[in-house]
Design a protein around this motif. Structure first.
Motif, PDB file in Angstrom:
ATOM      1  N   ARG A 191      -9.329 -19.465 -27.688  1.00  0.00           N
ATOM      2  CA  ARG A 191     -10.689 -19.081 -28.055  1.00  0.00           C
ATOM      3  C   ARG A 191     -11.478 -20.330 -28.425  1.00  0.00           C
ATOM      4  O   ARG A 191     -11.000 -21.168 -29.211  1.00  0.00           O
ATOM      5  N   THR A 193     -15.176 -21.588 -29.993  1.00  0.00           N
ATOM      6  CA  THR A 193     -16.273 -21.082 -30.806  1.00  0.00           C
ATOM      7  C   THR A 193     -17.320 -22.163 -31.007  1.00  0.00           C
ATOM      8  O   THR A 193     -17.004 -23.280 -31.428  1.00  0.00           O
ATOM      9  N   TRP A 197     -22.237 -19.152 -29.946  1.00  0.00           N
ATOM     10  CA  TRP A 197     -21.506 -18.543 -28.840  1.00  0.00           C
ATOM     11  C   TRP A 197     -20.008 -18.659 -29.064  1.00  0.00           C
ATOM     12  O   TRP A 197     -19.541 -19.477 -29.850  1.00  0.00           O
ATOM     13  N   ASN A 198     -19.272 -17.846 -28.369  1.00  0.00           N
ATOM     14  CA  ASN A 198     -17.822 -18.010 -28.307  1.00  0.00           C
ATOM     15  C   ASN A 198     -17.322 -17.424 -26.994  1.00  0.00           C
ATOM     16  O   ASN A 198     -17.951 -16.535 -26.412  1.00  0.00           O
ATOM     17  N   GLN A 237     -13.677 -12.962 -22.218  1.00  0.00           N
ATOM     18  CA  GLN A 237     -14.812 -12.370 -22.900  1.00  0.00           C
ATOM     19  C   GLN A 237     -15.669 -13.476 -23.515  1.00  0.00           C
ATOM     20  O   GLN A 237     -15.150 -14.522 -23.914  1.00  0.00           O
ATOM     21  N   SER A 238     -16.951 -13.230 -23.583  1.00  0.00           N
ATOM     22  CA  SER A 238     -17.858 -14.216 -24.188  1.00  0.00           C
ATOM     23  C   SER A 238     -18.991 -13.498 -24.902  1.00  0.00           C
ATOM     24  O   SER A 238     -19.386 -12.389 -24.523  1.00  0.00           O
ATOM     25  N   GLU A 239     -19.490 -14.152 -25.924  1.00  0.00           N
ATOM     26  CA  GLU A 239     -20.631 -13.651 -26.699  1.00  0.00           C
ATOM     27  C   GLU A 239     -21.602 -14.802 -26.920  1.00  0.00           C
ATOM     28  O   GLU A 239     -21.181 -15.928 -27.221  1.00  0.00           O
ATOM     29  N   TRP A 240     -22.892 -14.512 -26.771  1.00  0.00           N
ATOM     30  CA  TRP A 240     -23.910 -15.546 -26.940  1.00  0.00           C
ATOM     31  C   TRP A 240     -25.089 -14.946 -27.706  1.00  0.00           C
ATOM     32  O   TRP A 240     -25.721 -14.012 -27.237  1.00  0.00           O
ATOM     33  N   LYS A 241     -25.330 -15.486 -28.879  1.00  0.00           N
ATOM     34  CA  LYS A 241     -26.492 -15.079 -29.669  1.00  0.00           C
ATOM     35  C   LYS A 241     -27.646 -15.996 -29.300  1.00  0.00           C
ATOM     36  O   LYS A 241     -27.737 -17.128 -29.772  1.00  0.00           O
ATOM     37  N   SER A 247     -28.957 -10.854 -28.062  1.00  0.00           N
ATOM     38  CA  SER A 247     -27.572 -11.296 -27.930  1.00  0.00           C
ATOM     39  C   SER A 247     -26.995 -10.732 -26.634  1.00  0.00           C
ATOM     40  O   SER A 247     -27.331  -9.614 -26.218  1.00  0.00           O
ATOM     41  N   THR A 249     -23.353 -10.288 -24.055  1.00  0.00           N
ATOM     42  CA  THR A 249     -21.893 -10.319 -23.956  1.00  0.00           C
ATOM     43  C   THR A 249     -21.503 -10.144 -22.494  1.00  0.00           C
ATOM     44  O   THR A 249     -22.214  -9.501 -21.719  1.00  0.00           O
ATOM     45  N   THR A 294     -23.502  -6.898 -21.135  1.00  0.00           N
ATOM     46  CA  THR A 294     -24.441  -6.141 -21.964  1.00  0.00           C
ATOM     47  C   THR A 294     -25.446  -7.078 -22.616  1.00  0.00           C
ATOM     48  O   THR A 294     -25.178  -8.268 -22.845  1.00  0.00           O
TER      49      THR A 294
END
Length: 631
Positions: A191, A193, A197-198, A237-241, A247, A249, A294
């Motif tokens: 992972r 970070t 984002w991560n 998987q990734s997430e970006w604010k 945000s 994903t 999303t």
């Protein structure tokens, strides 16, 4: 918006479970059925079978080969942080198979700061009164894992072995009622970070062998089968604010799942040879590629929007699969949340769907709302339209062995449904040392053309998949939770009705009740002795008799009943020093094995008549858990 039941990591640990079925079997509204020939289980949620329940691992759908939810038994229990059960239709957000609800298995993630953690587990359990230390008879669990992390990077890996030596039961000779199972589970992940984002990658591997031993025949030969499953699941998987309002994903996965049948013959001298009978050597392969993206946008205090896209590609091949079929599904969904003051929230949802084989409805709607009646009382309600196209296994998979003769049916229709649910949630007491809350729920589901297994009307020696003209479930649930100092307690009950309409002209069968009903009651008590570093815990559930009307000839109707039963586990836990925890107890206190069933269906591959297997009886377990962390 949605009513979510959560099983946290502490309850999972205190169950002493080596598989998910042990954790879920005392939850309200959940029942399991077992296929002892294949060593697999299927799940029901609120009266709906596993094909209507979406099983997710960190939001990724898990692939299953056959009718049963084999994936539930192929997740490493030592890596799970919590389990979320969402009751009610989630077809707009999660699509196909989410008609009854969603079970989301959430794995352990990174903690704050820099650290290295080493954990290990050793647990031994009897199978009824059968046991040998560390191998053969009984259940044996060994696992080890390492996690290293700093502020930006995490690396982790786990290896777990689950070995079940089988259970003789009423079987004689070499045969066993419950088949031996040897399972290796592997996980590895990384992972990264950043500030906003991560991104992380995770690999889950399963290598499982179920062994079915046959008895000697007149020629002093025995036929044995090994069912060998391999599952390789890759997840990214990734997430970006992006900013305070937006945000994003993205989730991608690829599953390569195979199940091989290896049939051999052994003679009286111990010489083993491959079986040459038709279908005795087989391998079926199922692959799934999945992507989900999303976006969540908060337009203001009174409006936010969740939107996304889904894509899945499903392929199958093998001697038991007709051809090399492929099903692609594309979907776009949007679900805005509208707030009316501080008291009311409403989420209308739409899912636009395209299936490569079936004409899906142009749009699937849903509507969910939450009304805050007071500081301690809120009311939630939901409606969803459901759609499920037949899966590859139901269309093209033919399975024939000594105990099964199941044929796919390319003439199946797609299912569709209308589902309603509501929940009244009351926080009766909310203080630091005392919390009491109660939830009263109700649901009503109407399914058209539900797909289920049945005797082939053209050949009573065969089982196939058929559409049920009309199927309904309805019921009520009442769940109560108490947290008081060192005590945690839950008490709940459900009353569930099910209805099958056998044809488009039900009046031909005379007057029948629309619903037949079944009751469930559960209670969990967890008490902690903080000074001693110990706890004692009781998990209990009563599953009432399950009635259902059936017909074997489309002329005569018969009310069949599976008897009710009590299931309970009693466990204790004690810390030994700073790093070791001792866990032991008794599972299946009431020594449940087989349930009696009055069904007259005894001729098909999935016959429901006769004894229904539930467990191998009362068992005793003892385990050690080690965890060391350096910051």
């Amino acid at each position: 918006m949605y009513q979510v039941r959560t099983i946290d990591s502490e309850r999972i640990r205190l169950r002493g479970a080596t598989n998910l079925q042990t954790i879920l079997n005392t939850e309200l509204g959940i029942r399991f059925s077992n296929d002892l020939t294949l060593g697999t289980s299927d799940i029901q949620l609120m009266g709906i079978t596993g094909r209507g329940i979406k099983i997710l691992l960190d939001g990724i759908p898990l692939t299953d080969r056959g009718d049963s939810r084999e994936s539930l038994g192929q997740v490493d229990i030592n890596t799970i942080e919590k389990i979320e059960i969402v009751e009610g239709p989630m077809s707009v957000i999660y699509g196909t198979d989410a008609l009854a609800g969603v079970i989301n298995i959430i794995t352990k993630k990174a903690q704050d700061g820099s650290s290295i953690t080493v954990n290990a587990r050793l647990q031994e359990e009897t199978a009824g009164d059968e046991y040998n230390a560390l191998t053969k008879k009984g259940t044996h669990n060994q696992g080890v894992g390492v996690t290293w992390q700093n502020a930006y990077l995490q690396l982790s890996g786990n290896v777990t072995r689950n070995n079940f030596g089988g259970w003789q039961g009423a079987s004689t000779g070499r045969a066993q009622a419950w088949k031996p199972k040897d399972q290796m589970l592997y996980t590895a992940g990384t992972r990264f970070t950043g500030k906003q984002w991560n991104v992380w990658y995770r690999f889950n591997g399963t290598d499982e062998t179920i062994t079915s031993l046959g008895n000697l025949n007149l020629l002093k030969e025995a036929g044995d089968q090994e069912y060998i499953s391999k599952r390789w699941l890759h997840q990214v998987q990734s997430e970006w604010k992006v900013n305070e309002k937006l945000s994003l994903t993205a989730v991608g996965s690829y599953t390569d799942y195979s199940r091989r049948t290896l049939s051999t013959k052994i003679d009286s001298t111990g010489r083993r040879t491959l079986s040459l009978e038709p279908g005795s050597q087989d391998k079926s392969i199922f692959t799934t590629a999945f992507f989900r993206g999303t976006a969540f946008y908060k337009a203001g205090d009174h409006l936010s929007v969740l939107a996304g896209i889904d894509f899945s590609n499903n392929n199958a091949s093998g001697a038991r699969v007709n051809g090399t079929p492929t099903i692609n599904e594309y979907a776009l969904f949007v679900a805005p949340e509208i707030r009316f003051g501080q008291f009311f929230k409403l989420t209308p949802g739409l899912r636009f769907l395209k299936n490569s084989i079936y004409d899906a409805p142009p749009v699937i709607p849903s509507l969910n709302g939450k009304l805050i009646l007071s500081k301690s009382l809120d009311f939630r309600f939901g409606y969803a339209r459901g759609f499920r196209s037949p899966a590859l296994r139901e269309l093209y998979f033919d399975f024939h062995d000594a105990s099964h003769s199941i044929n796919g049916n390319v003439n199946l229709k797609a299912e569709y449904s209308n589902s309603f649910n509501s929940f009244l949630v009351w926080q009766a007491v909310s203080r630091e040392e005392l919390r009491i809350n109660s939830t009263l729920g109700g649901f009503y589901n109407v399914f058209h053309d539900l797909i289920d297994t049945a005797i082939d009307p053209n050949d009573r020696t065969q089982t196939t998949y058929l559409n049920i003209h009309l199927f309904k479930t309805t019921g009520f649930s009442f769940d109560n939770k108490l947290f008081w100092k060192n005590l945690q307690a839950t008490v709940g009950a459900t009353y569930i009705g099910r209805y099958n309409e056998f044809s488009a002209s039900p009046q031909d069968f005379g007057s029948l009740p629309e619903f037949v009903w079944s009751t469930e009651i559960n209670a969990n008590l967890l008490y902690t002795f903080k000074k001693a570093g110990a706890s004692i815990n009781l998990f209990y559930k009563f599953s009432g008799k399950r009635p259902i009307y059936e017909t074997a000839d489309q002329v005569n109707i018969h009310l069949a009943e599976t008897e009710g039963f009590h299931m309970a586990d009693l466990t204790f836990s004690k810390t030994l020093g700073q790093y070791v925890n001792l866990l032991g107890g008794i599972k299946n206190l009431f020594d449940v094995t087989n349930l009696q069933n009055t069904s007259t269906d005894t001729g098909g591959a999935h016959s429901t008549g006769g004894a229904v297997p539930m467990s191998f009886g009362r068992s005793y377990f003892l385990g050690l858990v080690f965890q060391w962390t350096k910051h």
